[in-house]
Motif scaffolding. Structure first.
Motif, PDB file in Angstrom:
ATOM      1  N   ASN A 281       0.915  -1.341   0.071  1.00 12.22           N
ATOM      2  CA  ASN A 281      -0.058   0.009  -0.065  1.00 12.22           C
ATOM      3  C   ASN A 281       0.802   1.145   0.028  1.00 12.22           C
ATOM      4  O   ASN A 281       0.225   2.337  -0.089  1.00 12.22           O
ATOM      5  CB  ASN A 281      -0.875   0.027   1.304  1.00 12.22           C
ATOM      6  CG  ASN A 281      -2.168  -0.775   0.989  1.00 12.22           C
ATOM      7  OD1 ASN A 281      -2.342  -1.222  -0.152  1.00 12.22           O
ATOM      8  ND2 ASN A 281      -3.071  -0.680   2.013  1.00 12.22           N
ATOM      9  N   LYS A 282       2.301   0.932   0.319  1.00 10.92           N
ATOM     10  CA  LYS A 282       2.956   2.284   0.127  1.00 10.92           C
ATOM     11  C   LYS A 282       3.395   2.579  -1.271  1.00 10.92           C
ATOM     12  O   LYS A 282       3.513   1.852  -1.852  1.00 10.92           O
ATOM     13  CB  LYS A 282       4.321   1.988   1.115  1.00 10.92           C
ATOM     14  CG  LYS A 282       4.139   1.574   2.502  1.00 10.92           C
ATOM     15  CD  LYS A 282       4.414   2.820   3.215  1.00 10.92           C
ATOM     16  CE  LYS A 282       4.175   2.646   4.685  1.00 10.92           C
ATOM     17  NZ  LYS A 282       4.305   3.702   5.680  1.00 10.92           N
ATOM     18  N   SER A 283       3.512   3.886  -1.451  1.00 13.81           N
ATOM     19  CA  SER A 283       4.216   4.477  -2.747  1.00 13.81           C
ATOM     20  C   SER A 283       5.298   3.963  -3.003  1.00 13.81           C
ATOM     21  O   SER A 283       6.093   3.564  -2.154  1.00 13.81           O
ATOM     22  CB  SER A 283       3.995   5.817  -2.694  1.00 13.81           C
ATOM     23  OG  SER A 283       4.968   6.373  -1.918  1.00 13.81           O
ATOM     24  N   GLN A 284       5.676   4.012  -4.413  1.00 17.05           N
ATOM     25  CA  GLN A 284       7.106   3.531  -4.627  1.00 17.05           C
ATOM     26  C   GLN A 284       8.065   4.433  -3.918  1.00 17.05           C
ATOM     27  O   GLN A 284       9.072   3.943  -3.502  1.00 17.05           O
ATOM     28  CB  GLN A 284       7.031   3.492  -6.119  1.00 17.05           C
ATOM     29  CG  GLN A 284       8.501   2.706  -6.661  1.00 17.05           C
ATOM     30  CD  GLN A 284       8.658   1.340  -6.329  1.00 17.05           C
ATOM     31  OE1 GLN A 284       7.952   0.715  -6.028  1.00 17.05           O
ATOM     32  NE2 GLN A 284       9.967   1.202  -5.711  1.00 17.05           N
ATOM     33  N   GLY A 285       7.851   5.633  -3.789  1.00 13.74           N
ATOM     34  CA  GLY A 285       8.889   6.465  -3.270  1.00 13.74           C
ATOM     35  C   GLY A 285       9.018   6.161  -1.800  1.00 13.74           C
ATOM     36  O   GLY A 285      10.138   6.207  -1.366  1.00 13.74           O
ATOM     37  N   ALA A 286       7.842   5.960  -1.168  1.00 17.34           N
ATOM     38  CA  ALA A 286       8.096   5.559   0.344  1.00 17.34           C
ATOM     39  C   ALA A 286       8.706   4.302   0.609  1.00 17.34           C
ATOM     40  O   ALA A 286       9.342   4.141   1.451  1.00 17.34           O
ATOM     41  CB  ALA A 286       6.381   5.424   0.790  1.00 17.34           C
ATOM     42  N   ALA A 290      12.098   3.863   2.597  1.00 12.07           N
ATOM     43  CA  ALA A 290      12.120   3.072   3.727  1.00 12.07           C
ATOM     44  C   ALA A 290      13.359   2.102   3.683  1.00 12.07           C
ATOM     45  O   ALA A 290      14.246   1.831   4.506  1.00 12.07           O
ATOM     46  CB  ALA A 290      10.877   2.097   4.011  1.00 12.07           C
ATOM     47  N   LEU A 291      13.489   1.649   2.321  1.00 14.66           N
ATOM     48  CA  LEU A 291      14.739   0.527   2.206  1.00 14.66           C
ATOM     49  C   LEU A 291      16.110   1.265   2.340  1.00 14.66           C
ATOM     50  O   LEU A 291      17.008   0.876   2.921  1.00 14.66           O
ATOM     51  CB  LEU A 291      14.483  -0.182   1.038  1.00 14.66           C
ATOM     52  CG  LEU A 291      15.398  -1.328   0.685  1.00 14.66           C
ATOM     53  CD1 LEU A 291      15.163  -2.222   1.552  1.00 14.66           C
ATOM     54  CD2 LEU A 291      15.146  -1.823  -0.894  1.00 14.66           C
ATOM     55  N   ALA A 292      16.024   2.550   1.894  1.00 13.95           N
ATOM     56  CA  ALA A 292      17.353   3.367   1.715  1.00 13.95           C
ATOM     57  C   ALA A 292      17.548   3.596   3.260  1.00 13.95           C
ATOM     58  O   ALA A 292      18.642   3.465   3.631  1.00 13.95           O
ATOM     59  CB  ALA A 292      17.273   4.691   0.821  1.00 13.95           C
ATOM     60  N   ASP A 293      16.638   4.297   4.002  1.00 18.89           N
ATOM     61  CA  ASP A 293      16.811   4.624   5.371  1.00 18.89           C
ATOM     62  C   ASP A 293      17.318   3.417   6.213  1.00 18.89           C
ATOM     63  O   ASP A 293      18.209   3.534   7.005  1.00 18.89           O
ATOM     64  CB  ASP A 293      15.627   5.375   5.871  1.00 18.89           C
ATOM     65  CG  ASP A 293      15.153   6.775   5.497  1.00 18.89           C
ATOM     66  OD1 ASP A 293      16.295   7.126   4.869  1.00 18.89           O
ATOM     67  OD2 ASP A 293      14.034   7.313   5.723  1.00 18.89           O
ATOM     68  N   PHE A 294      16.671   2.455   6.071  1.00 15.07           N
ATOM     69  CA  PHE A 294      17.037   1.165   6.549  1.00 15.07           C
ATOM     70  C   PHE A 294      18.543   0.821   6.313  1.00 15.07           C
ATOM     71  O   PHE A 294      19.298   0.278   7.132  1.00 15.07           O
ATOM     72  CB  PHE A 294      16.049  -0.034   6.171  1.00 15.07           C
ATOM     73  CG  PHE A 294      16.385  -1.426   7.050  1.00 15.07           C
ATOM     74  CD1 PHE A 294      16.106  -1.342   8.522  1.00 15.07           C
ATOM     75  CD2 PHE A 294      16.816  -2.413   6.289  1.00 15.07           C
ATOM     76  CE1 PHE A 294      16.557  -2.464   9.031  1.00 15.07           C
ATOM     77  CE2 PHE A 294      16.872  -3.830   6.991  1.00 15.07           C
ATOM     78  CZ  PHE A 294      16.723  -3.530   8.347  1.00 15.07           C
ATOM     79  N   LYS A 295      18.800   0.646   5.251  1.00 21.30           N
ATOM     80  CA  LYS A 295      20.336   0.217   4.643  1.00 21.30           C
ATOM     81  C   LYS A 295      21.304   1.199   5.340  1.00 21.30           C
ATOM     82  O   LYS A 295      22.256   0.865   5.447  1.00 21.30           O
ATOM     83  CB  LYS A 295      20.411   0.366   3.080  1.00 21.30           C
ATOM     84  CG  LYS A 295      19.839  -0.949   2.477  1.00 21.30           C
ATOM     85  CD  LYS A 295      19.903  -0.992   0.936  1.00 21.30           C
ATOM     86  CE  LYS A 295      19.344  -2.084   0.230  1.00 21.30           C
ATOM     87  NZ  LYS A 295      19.913  -2.164  -1.089  1.00 21.30           N
ATOM     88  N   ALA A 296      20.904   2.551   5.267  1.00 21.84           N
ATOM     89  CA  ALA A 296      22.129   3.658   5.860  1.00 21.84           C
ATOM     90  C   ALA A 296      22.098   3.661   7.206  1.00 21.84           C
ATOM     91  O   ALA A 296      22.737   4.493   7.546  1.00 21.84           O
ATOM     92  CB  ALA A 296      21.463   4.941   5.153  1.00 21.84           C
TER      93      ALA A 296
END
Ligand code: AMP
Length: 432
Positions: A281-286, A290-296
């Motif tokens: 349900n999350k937009s592609q941007g979100a 989320a993935l980038a923030d987690f990886k970082a």
């Protein structure tokens, strides 16, 4: 064994060493020479085995070799390799790999998937690419709008073919296949070999080489698994305790429902633990953020549904927590495959309440071993609590095997949301 000895050209060997790989993984050792020979391939491999490089490296080399053999073409460069993936995340990751491994080569590639604007994708395609990575629905949209011509494809890759079928993409796949030339090299990768996969491969592959690196449904050997029995109402408390007391900095947590993911992220925030949710349900941007923030390392916990997490590739992800067990036992194997990747040690914990004991039994039967149980002091289950039926989410219906295993996408109902909408991952699965 070195990458050179597999017959890879200098530019690819150099790209591989840029990535810091010293030795090919087992699937790479087997797949690379076979694909370089031009043979069709049926590969039994999960993510985490190095399969992406296993097909991308020889694919790039084949394109270079074929280009050298042909007279220079006039006009827009045709799409010569097509990689189909089930999810946006996997498409993006495969595309990143194509870029990274093809860094020293004059080949162009792009990636297309639903849920984001189609116009920039059209523009890129119109400028011409050699390699296209795509999810099936958006690809058909682009073909329909005459932005993509698949009639010159020399190499087709179906990545995570079992997932594509599970997600109801079979009709889209068949439509795509009908647009491709008969004469081509086809590589099909699948973590499992169901009857449906066998049927598809029989119609698609010619005298394929069979390569299987992990036994079907074998839980990744490098992952330590444990079950923490706990009451349902105390799972969140236990999760926060485990994260805090072990000082985990990067944890992937699985839930069965989108709603559950959002709720847990909020509850963890209340415990002072940063988290982000990733689901259909999350937009592609979100999702990307989320993935980038987690990886970082900006958020400690990523809470995901099975579908959204599919294909997430994070190097050395140390901890995976099954906050809820999946309704489908095979999904457990996929989930724990997120950790212990490419030889790294990993740990998979399952917080299991009384309602889930049947699901646990199914999982243990599938992986052919008992998972050790460890009751955490202070979180002992209340034995007077009676099991309640599990809320039906994705794959929650009774299964009898065969082709009815999972919901198929409706062709004219809510699932068909038009060709330009947010339709690539979540249309056939109400809880993904
Ligand atoms: P995949 O199965 O393609 O999703 O790859 C899993 C992970 O293994 C990715 O993070 C790759 O970057 C990594 N990887 C792929 N090939 C190798 C290799 N030969 N040596 C070490 N890591 C690798």
């Amino acid at each position: 064994m070195s990458f050179e000895s597999l017959g890879l050209m200098a530019e690819l060997v150099s790209a591989v060493s840029d990535k810091g790989y010293s030795e090919p993984t087992p699937i790479q050792k087997q797949a690379i020479p076979t694909i370089l020979e031009g043979r069709d391939l049926m590969g039994g491999a999960q993510t985490g085995t190095g399969k992406t490089a296993g097909f991308t490296l020889p694919l790039l080399q084949r394109l270079m070799e074929m280009q050298a053999e042909r007279p220079p073409q006039q006009g827009r460069r045709p799409i010569r390799a097509l990689v189909l993936t089930p999810t946006r995340e996997l498409a993006a990751q495969v595309s990143d790999s194509v870029h990274a491994y093809g860094h020293h080569l004059p080949l162009k590639s792009t990636v297309v998937f639903g849920g984001v604007s189609i116009n920039p994708q059209k523009q890129k395609l119109i400028r011409g690419v050699d390699i296209l990575v795509a999810t099936p629905g958006r690809l058909l949209d682009l073909v329909g709008q005459r932005a993509a011509d698949l009639s010159k494809v020399d190499i087709l890759v179906l990545d995570e073919a079992d997932r594509m079928l599970d997600m109801g993409f079979i009709h889209d796949i068949r439509k795509v296949l009908a647009l491709l030339p008969k004469q081509k090299q086809t590589l099909l990768f699948s973590a499992t070999f169901s009857d449906e996969i066998k049927k598809l491969s029989n119609t698609l592959l010619h005298n394929p080489a069979l390569i299987e690196v992990a036994r079907r449904n074998a839980a990744t050997e490098t992952v330590t698994q444990v079950v923490h029995p706990v009451d349902k109402a105390r799972k969140r408390e236990l999760l926060s305790f485990l994260i805090g007391s072990n000082n985990w900095q990067q944890v992937l947590v699985f839930m069965r429902t989108k709603h559950g993911c959002n709720k847990l992220v909020k509850q963890l925030a209340g415990d002072g633990i940063t988290g982000a949710a990733i689901h259909g349900n999350k937009s592609q941007g979100a999702r990307t953020k989320a993935l980038a923030d987690f990886k970082a390392g900006k958020v400690r916990v990523l809470v995901a549904t099975d579908i959204a997490a599919r294909g997430i590739d994070i190097d050395q992800l140390p901890h995976v927590v099954n906050y809820e067990l999946p309704n489908i036992a095979e999904d457990y194997v996929h989930r724990i495959g997120r950790t212990g990747r490419a030889g790294n040690e990993g740990e998979a914990m399952s917080l299991v309440c009384v309602d889930e004991l049947k699901l646990l039994k199914d999982i243990e039967k599938l992986i052919k071993r008992d998972i050790p149980k460890d009751v955490i002091d202070g979180f002992e289950p209340d034995l007077s609590i009676k099991p309640e039926p599990i809320q039906r989410g994705r794959g929650g219906q009774q299964r009898s095997g065969g082709s009815n295993r999972r919901p198929q996408r409706s062709r004219n109902g809510g699932g068909q949301q038009g060709r330009s909408g947010n339709r690539s991952n979540n249309r056939s699965r109400n809880a993904a």
